[in-house]
Design a protein around this motif. Structure first.
Motif, PDB file in Angstrom:
ATOM      1  N   GLU A   1       0.846  -0.923  -0.004  1.00 62.34           N
ATOM      2  CA  GLU A   1      -0.081  -0.127  -0.129  1.00 62.34           C
ATOM      3  C   GLU A   1       0.888   1.268   0.084  1.00 62.34           C
ATOM      4  O   GLU A   1       2.025   1.150   0.541  1.00 62.34           O
ATOM      5  CB  GLU A   1      -1.124   0.130   1.179  1.00 62.34           C
ATOM      6  N   GLN A   2       0.440   2.501  -0.711  1.00 60.88           N
ATOM      7  CA  GLN A   2       1.127   3.693  -0.642  1.00 60.88           C
ATOM      8  C   GLN A   2       1.221   4.101   0.895  1.00 60.88           C
ATOM      9  O   GLN A   2       0.334   3.793   1.738  1.00 60.88           O
ATOM     10  CB  GLN A   2       0.184   4.783  -1.218  1.00 60.88           C
ATOM     11  N   HIS A   3       2.430   4.589   1.092  1.00 61.52           N
ATOM     12  CA  HIS A   3       2.701   5.142   2.719  1.00 61.52           C
ATOM     13  C   HIS A   3       2.885   6.485   2.706  1.00 61.52           C
ATOM     14  O   HIS A   3       2.714   6.934   3.775  1.00 61.52           O
ATOM     15  CB  HIS A   3       3.881   4.176   3.313  1.00 61.52           C
ATOM     16  N   ALA A   4       3.392   7.112   1.781  1.00 62.08           N
ATOM     17  CA  ALA A   4       3.754   8.696   1.630  1.00 62.08           C
ATOM     18  C   ALA A   4       2.122   9.557   2.028  1.00 62.08           C
ATOM     19  O   ALA A   4       1.268   8.974   1.517  1.00 62.08           O
ATOM     20  CB  ALA A   4       4.555   8.978   0.736  1.00 62.08           C
ATOM     21  N   ILE A   5       2.527  10.406   2.776  1.00 57.77           N
ATOM     22  CA  ILE A   5       1.227  11.314   2.840  1.00 57.77           C
ATOM     23  C   ILE A   5       1.157  11.926   1.539  1.00 57.77           C
ATOM     24  O   ILE A   5       2.024  12.727   1.276  1.00 57.77           O
ATOM     25  CB  ILE A   5       1.491  12.370   4.057  1.00 57.77           C
ATOM     26  N   SER A   6      -0.040  11.946   1.048  1.00 53.54           N
ATOM     27  CA  SER A   6       0.057  12.422  -0.311  1.00 53.54           C
ATOM     28  C   SER A   6      -0.071  14.085  -0.429  1.00 53.54           C
ATOM     29  O   SER A   6      -0.360  14.788   0.558  1.00 53.54           O
ATOM     30  CB  SER A   6      -1.524  11.971  -0.900  1.00 53.54           C
ATOM     31  N   ASP A   7       0.571  14.719  -1.392  1.00 49.49           N
ATOM     32  CA  ASP A   7       0.349  16.042  -1.768  1.00 49.49           C
ATOM     33  C   ASP A   7      -0.997  16.650  -1.681  1.00 49.49           C
ATOM     34  O   ASP A   7      -1.039  17.708  -1.627  1.00 49.49           O
ATOM     35  CB  ASP A   7       1.322  16.345  -2.932  1.00 49.49           C
ATOM     36  N   LEU A   8      -1.680  15.670  -1.912  1.00 49.37           N
ATOM     37  CA  LEU A   8      -3.171  16.187  -2.062  1.00 49.37           C
ATOM     38  C   LEU A   8      -3.960  16.597  -0.541  1.00 49.37           C
ATOM     39  O   LEU A   8      -4.722  17.099  -0.463  1.00 49.37           O
ATOM     40  CB  LEU A   8      -4.218  15.237  -2.456  1.00 49.37           C
TER      41      LEU A   8
END
Length: 162
Positions: free
Chosen positions: A44-51
């Protein structure tokens, strides 16, 4: 949106640059810790999104935790340990978070902010190994019986003094 959290998101790149230049380890109580990554599963994606408009954050006290989930403020109780013995937050390599109280979720919390909020609500009550991975970075690894233990990466952001 809370003005403090807007300011934190606006200066994140500058804060990362400034904290990377220092060689002293930032004490857990001397900083607001911005949540940069939440690791829940290997695929799963782990970085806090730029969104994410409102950067989630944690602030540690001697026996407390306050923060912002990306949607709402929260508070909780924190106990700190060093090698199994009670210790101060400054020396700790392990902590237990309990009695977390999240403000009522507003109707406009949605999208990426809601995903991050839900991950923090699920992960934060519990116990964590504390790893200081650099002078301004902490990794909180959940103390659970799983091969890939969930974790939260925090980056120091020291607010400028007026």
């Amino acid at each position: 949106m809370n003005r403090t959290h807007l300011a934190a998101t606006s200066v994140l790149p500058l804060a990362l640059l400034l904290t990377a230049c220092g060689s002293d380890i930032v004490k857990m109580t001397d900083s607001t810790w911005l949540v940069s990554d939440i690791y829940t599963a290997p695929n799963e994606q782990h970085a806090i999104s730029d969104l994410v408009i409102s950067q989630p954050s944690l602030d540690f006290g001697k026996s407390s935790l306050t923060g912002y989930s990306g949607c709402v403020p929260f508070t909780g109780r924190a106990e700190f340990f060093l090698n199994g013995e009670k210790s101060s937050v400054l020396d700790a390599n392990y902590m237990t978070l309990s009695a977390l109280d999240f403000d009522k979720l507003p109707d406009d919390c949605q999208g990426q902010e809601l995903i991050v909020h839900e991950q923090l609500v699920d992960l934060l009550p519990g116990s964590f190994d504390i790893s200081r991975t650099s002078a301004s970075e902490i990794l909180l690894t959940s103390d659970v019986d799983e091969l890939d233990r969930p974790s939260i990466r925090l980056i120091s952001w020291i607010a400028p003094t007026p």
